[in-house]
Write a protein that holds these residues in place. Structure first.
Motif, PDB file in Angstrom:
ATOM      1  N   ASP A 180      13.345   4.092   7.860  1.00  0.00           N
ATOM      2  CA  ASP A 180      13.337   5.484   8.299  1.00  0.00           C
ATOM      3  C   ASP A 180      13.003   6.438   7.159  1.00  0.00           C
ATOM      4  O   ASP A 180      13.520   7.544   7.087  1.00  0.00           O
ATOM      5  N   GLY A 181      12.128   6.018   6.276  1.00  0.00           N
ATOM      6  CA  GLY A 181      11.760   6.840   5.123  1.00  0.00           C
ATOM      7  C   GLY A 181      10.731   7.905   5.416  1.00  0.00           C
ATOM      8  O   GLY A 181      10.318   8.638   4.526  1.00  0.00           O
ATOM      9  N   GLY A 182      10.269   7.996   6.661  1.00  0.00           N
ATOM     10  CA  GLY A 182       9.338   9.056   7.018  1.00  0.00           C
ATOM     11  C   GLY A 182       7.874   8.723   6.773  1.00  0.00           C
ATOM     12  O   GLY A 182       7.003   9.520   7.084  1.00  0.00           O
ATOM     13  N   HIS A 183       7.565   7.578   6.208  1.00  0.00           N
ATOM     14  CA  HIS A 183       6.177   7.191   5.953  1.00  0.00           C
ATOM     15  C   HIS A 183       5.876   5.898   6.697  1.00  0.00           C
ATOM     16  O   HIS A 183       6.727   5.031   6.824  1.00  0.00           O
ATOM     17  N   ASP A 184       4.633   5.765   7.163  1.00  0.00           N
ATOM     18  CA  ASP A 184       4.205   4.504   7.745  1.00  0.00           C
ATOM     19  C   ASP A 184       4.049   3.469   6.637  1.00  0.00           C
ATOM     20  O   ASP A 184       3.769   3.801   5.494  1.00  0.00           O
ATOM     21  N   PHE A 185       4.228   2.216   6.995  1.00  0.00           N
ATOM     22  CA  PHE A 185       3.941   1.113   6.087  1.00  0.00           C
ATOM     23  C   PHE A 185       2.478   0.734   6.266  1.00  0.00           C
ATOM     24  O   PHE A 185       2.020   0.572   7.393  1.00  0.00           O
ATOM     25  N   ASP A 186       1.749   0.606   5.172  1.00  0.00           N
ATOM     26  CA  ASP A 186       0.375   0.115   5.228  1.00  0.00           C
ATOM     27  C   ASP A 186       0.245  -0.982   4.178  1.00  0.00           C
ATOM     28  O   ASP A 186       0.171  -0.702   2.989  1.00  0.00           O
ATOM     29  N   LEU A 187       0.285  -2.215   4.624  1.00  0.00           N
ATOM     30  CA  LEU A 187       0.112  -3.341   3.718  1.00  0.00           C
ATOM     31  C   LEU A 187      -1.357  -3.738   3.713  1.00  0.00           C
ATOM     32  O   LEU A 187      -2.034  -3.635   4.731  1.00  0.00           O
ATOM     33  N   ASP A 188      -1.817  -4.154   2.545  1.00  0.00           N
ATOM     34  CA  ASP A 188      -3.223  -4.497   2.383  1.00  0.00           C
ATOM     35  C   ASP A 188      -3.378  -5.868   1.744  1.00  0.00           C
ATOM     36  O   ASP A 188      -2.647  -6.203   0.808  1.00  0.00           O
ATOM     37  N   ALA A 189      -4.340  -6.626   2.246  1.00  0.00           N
ATOM     38  CA  ALA A 189      -4.725  -7.882   1.609  1.00  0.00           C
ATOM     39  C   ALA A 189      -5.911  -7.597   0.699  1.00  0.00           C
ATOM     40  O   ALA A 189      -6.819  -6.857   1.063  1.00  0.00           O
ATOM     41  N   SER A 190      -5.884  -8.143  -0.498  1.00  0.00           N
ATOM     42  CA  SER A 190      -7.025  -8.065  -1.400  1.00  0.00           C
ATOM     43  C   SER A 190      -7.238  -9.414  -2.059  1.00  0.00           C
ATOM     44  O   SER A 190      -6.369 -10.283  -2.024  1.00  0.00           O
ATOM     45  N   VAL A 191      -8.413  -9.562  -2.658  1.00  0.00           N
ATOM     46  CA  VAL A 191      -8.817 -10.832  -3.245  1.00  0.00           C
ATOM     47  C   VAL A 191      -9.412 -10.574  -4.624  1.00  0.00           C
ATOM     48  O   VAL A 191     -10.198  -9.642  -4.798  1.00  0.00           O
ATOM     49  N   PHE A 192      -9.008 -11.403  -5.573  1.00  0.00           N
ATOM     50  CA  PHE A 192      -9.600 -11.361  -6.912  1.00  0.00           C
ATOM     51  C   PHE A 192     -10.328 -12.675  -7.139  1.00  0.00           C
ATOM     52  O   PHE A 192      -9.745 -13.752  -6.978  1.00  0.00           O
ATOM     53  N   LEU A 193     -11.604 -12.582  -7.509  1.00  0.00           N
ATOM     54  CA  LEU A 193     -12.403 -13.757  -7.860  1.00  0.00           C
ATOM     55  C   LEU A 193     -12.341 -13.895  -9.377  1.00  0.00           C
ATOM     56  O   LEU A 193     -12.795 -13.013 -10.099  1.00  0.00           O
ATOM     57  N   LEU A 194     -11.769 -15.002  -9.843  1.00  0.00           N
ATOM     58  CA  LEU A 194     -11.450 -15.140 -11.258  1.00  0.00           C
ATOM     59  C   LEU A 194     -12.265 -16.239 -11.925  1.00  0.00           C
ATOM     60  O   LEU A 194     -12.496 -17.306 -11.349  1.00  0.00           O
TER      61      LEU A 194
END
Length: 193
Positions: A35-49
């Protein structure tokens, strides 16, 4: 039948699945009541190493604003801003034989967008997972459920595909970081603002 991994386990991918060339890496999660007042937006990212564990250039960082890397061999299918529904929340398609030879490891990360400023962390996230699917048959080959081991972290390296003796293997990493995506990017030799 999918191989279910625990943190730290490694498993052969191409050796045990002869002829496998195209995989989809699916990442998913649920957010707890908040209930913190903000939406959760999770993101997937990829690092090519490369062999030194660094990105050769900014083009080796794949995320919602740069959906393709590795000369087109790694493609993020797009941002999911809510995490609603069953199954994968975000997916990355990989054509294994097309991955440039300079890339030794493909690292998969889940981050909370603006997690620090919104006072959000992975203690508020449940049922996070990564899975590797044969793109041609849609068969789930590998699955790693991360569990509830995180509290203050805003970024997690969930798993890695890596080359070993000419084959691809998968490692269940499950390492959490404070400092979000910028911290992991810095470790990979990139500066992101």
């Amino acid at each position: 039948m999918a191989v279910s991994l625990s943190k730290g386990q490694k498993v052969d991918l191409t050796k045990t699945n002869p002829g496998l060339t195209k995989v989809t890496v699916g990442l998913g999660w649920d957010t707890n009541k908040y209930d913190g007042g903000h939406d959760f937006d999770l993101d997937a990212s990829v690092f090519l190493l490369n062999a030194q564990g660094k990105c050769n250039s900014d083009k080796d960082f794949i995320f919602y604003n740069q959906l393709e890397g590795g000369a087109g061999s790694v493609v993020h299918t797009g941002d999911n801003r809510t995490g609603e529904g069953e199954g994968d929340d975000e997916q990355i398609d990989i054509n294994l034989p097309e991955v440039p030879s300079s890339i030794e490891k493909i690292s998969f990360v889940i981050t909370i967008h603006e997690g620090e400023s919104r006072n959000q962390n992975f203690g508020q996230v449940s049922n996070a997972f990564v899975r590797v699917v044969n793109k041609d048959s849609n068969e789930e080959l590998i699955r790693y459920d991360l569990g509830e081991d995180f509290s203050i972290e805003t970024a997690i390296i969930v798993g890695e595909l890596y080359r070993h003796s000419g084959e691809w293997k998968f490692s269940a990493v499950g390492s959490g970081y404070q400092g979000g995506l910028a911290r992991i990017a810095s470790d990979c030799g990139l500066e992101i603002g």
